[in-house]
Design an enzyme around this catalytic site. Structure first.
Site, PDB file in Angstrom:
ATOM      1  N   THR C  23       0.837  -1.187   0.000  1.00 56.51           N
ATOM      2  CA  THR C  23       0.000   0.000   0.000  1.00 56.51           C
ATOM      3  C   THR C  23       0.876   1.243   0.000  1.00 56.51           C
ATOM      4  O   THR C  23       1.970   1.241   0.573  1.00 56.51           O
ATOM      5  CB  THR C  23      -1.021  -0.007   1.163  1.00 56.51           C
ATOM      6  N   CYS C  29      -3.063   8.499   6.963  1.00 56.52           N
ATOM      7  CA  CYS C  29      -3.679   7.167   7.007  1.00 56.52           C
ATOM      8  C   CYS C  29      -2.742   6.184   7.694  1.00 56.52           C
ATOM      9  O   CYS C  29      -1.552   6.460   7.839  1.00 56.52           O
ATOM     10  CB  CYS C  29      -3.903   6.629   5.586  1.00 56.52           C
ATOM     11  N   HIS C  46      -5.578  -0.446   4.879  1.00 58.70           N
ATOM     12  CA  HIS C  46      -5.194   0.955   4.726  1.00 58.70           C
ATOM     13  C   HIS C  46      -6.430   1.775   5.103  1.00 58.70           C
ATOM     14  O   HIS C  46      -7.362   1.884   4.308  1.00 58.70           O
ATOM     15  CB  HIS C  46      -4.778   1.210   3.263  1.00 58.70           C
TER      16      HIS C  46
END
Lengths: 128, 163, 169
Positions: C23, C29, C46
């Site tokens: 990711t 995040c 994620h």
């Protein structure tokens, strides 16, 4: 290996928290004893053997420093690794505890992972 | 008015304890009114050292239940009232210890056992301290207020030469 | 090597055989990776926001967007493929302080605290993390070896326990 551990703290909430961290850290606990102060801890140690002691410092009655002193003065009990969990992070306190034989020290507030690291470092010596 | 060293230590300690062990990011709130709402959990903790004094902590009932459940890893609805008080007592113990470790202290300090206050005791408490610092934060749907009263003026370790 | 891309508000599971979960652009995040070294099952989530109660409908429609809905699902999916809680290796990256107009200031820290709270309540401790700071991160979890790779500031390193935890939060 299954461990027998003694947690000494006048706060029932902190005893629960520490017990949970020990369990979640992957240590197999066969027995987890609790005591509210140093005197209760010594009484328990009169009849039960433990692999490690985790103790607070500031407790009414016999405090953690006095407990450490009594443990280090006893031929058998001084071999039990002891970890101090305390709010007091002052240099003078930490130096005193080191001379009294504390094997590990962690200051509140702490991350559970930090206590796990101290446990692994201290109890790691016990892996047969 | 600029923040005193004790107020700074109190604010930092409250923040650090709540973040590390309760996973809460406290948001600064203005000081609350003198009278607490019904059901507020209040704890008093005295300490001796250099300085000596008292820390008082009060938490809104819903916020107290939520943080206690989070600390113990249990569901809020399953938690007995007595256990909530125990957690708030430990929260006061940690905040107090953390503040005193930040504030200059030539010798080690000693914390007494924290005790839960009844609402009347909370309202009746005398205001005789030399030095008083208050810090309020919003946590969850409630408010937490920490009040530190000392009998001697204090200064932080930053103001003294390093050992 | 089979690379499985995990997008924003997304979660993928892999079980060995040369699979890599990856990711990118982890700013505020958080990329949460869990791995069972015995069954070689791994999962990578994620998530973007801490709490779905601000938008329960979105929490239902896009559970991986939020920590409180996404993390339990990640765990369930790994357990469903043979992962065992007490064997899990848990690593996290992200939660940076991004001064981006689209992001609320401090959302990174709130994401991190939300993740820690949910993991603690689920009975899980974190083994390694690279959180905070101001830089974006990319992570890759190799399910054949269990190693997690972190790319930050143009440098790649393995994310291991005991390494530097934070980028200066």
């Amino acid at each position: 290996m299954a461990y027998r551990v003694l947690i000494v703290d006048d706060s029932p909430a902190m005893r629960s928290f520490v017990k949970r961290v020990i369990e979640l850290s992957g240590f197999d606990l066969s027995d987890c004893f609790e005591a509210g102060d140093g005197a209760e801890a010594l009484k328990l140690l009169g009849s039960e053997w433990v692999d490690a002691i985790l103790t607070d410092i500031n407790m009414p009655g016999m405090d953690g420093e006095e407990l450490l002193g009594r443990l280090s003065a006893d031929d058998l009990l001084r071999s039990i690794p002891t970890i101090v969990i305390s709010t007091d992070a002052t240099r003078s306190r930490m130096d005193r505890l080191a001379t009294l034989g504390a094997r590990g020290y962690i200051t509140k507030p702490f991350l559970p992972e930090d206590l796990r690291a101290v446990l692994e470092h201290t109890l790691g010596d016990l892996h047969a | 008015m600029p923040e005193t060293p004790v107020q700074c230590a109190l604010r930092e300690s409250v923040g650090e304890v709540l973040e590390k062990m309760f996973f809460v990011e406290p948001l600064d709130e203005p000081p609350v009114a003198a009278d607490p709402p019904d059901g507020e959990i209040a704890v008093k903790l005295s300490f001796e050292g250099s300085p000596s004094g008292v820390l008082t902590l009060s938490v809104s009932p819903d916020a107290a239940r939520q943080v206690a459940a989070d600390f113990l890893g249990e569901e809020p609805s399953d938690l007995a009232a007595g256990r909530i008080g125990e957690v708030v007592c430990e929260l006061a113990n940690m905040i107090c210890g953390s503040v005193l470790s930040r504030v200059e202290s030539s010798s080690t300090f000693r914390l007494a056992a924290p005790s839960l206050l009844m609402a009347e005791e909370w309202r009746r408490r005398p205001e005789t301290a030399d030095c008083r610092a208050v810090h309020s934060v919003a946590i969850g749907d409630g408010i937490l207020t920490a009040t530190l009263e000392t009998r001697d003026p204090v200064c932080t370790s930053a103001e003294k030469s390093v050992f | 090597m089979d690379q499985i891309i995990v997008g924003m508000a997304d979660c993928r599971i892999a079980d060995g055989a040369g699979q890599v979960l990856a990711t990118f652009a982890l700013g505020s995040c958080i990329g949460l990776a869990i791995y069972d070294p015995q069954t070689k099952v791994g999962g990578l989530l994620h998530f973007m926001l801490p709490d779905s109660t601000i938008d329960p409908a979105r929490g239902k429609a896009q559970p991986f967007m939020f920590a409180d809905t996404g993390i339990p699902l990640l765990l369930d999916q790994v357990y469903g493929r043979g992962g065992l809680k007490r064997r899990l290796i848990v690593r996290a990256a992200g939660g940076a302080r991004m001064m981006d107009q689209e992001n609320v200031f401090e959302i990174g820290k709130r994401n991190y605290l939300a993740m820690r709270k949910i993991l603690w309540k689920s009975g899980i401790l974190v083994h390694a993390e690279a959180v905070g700071g101001v830089r974006s991160r990319t992570v890759r979890l190799d399910t054949s070896t269990g190693k997690m790779w972190l790319l930050e500031g143009g440098e790649q390193r393995e994310l291991v326990a005991g390494g530097p935890r934070q980028g200066g939060n």
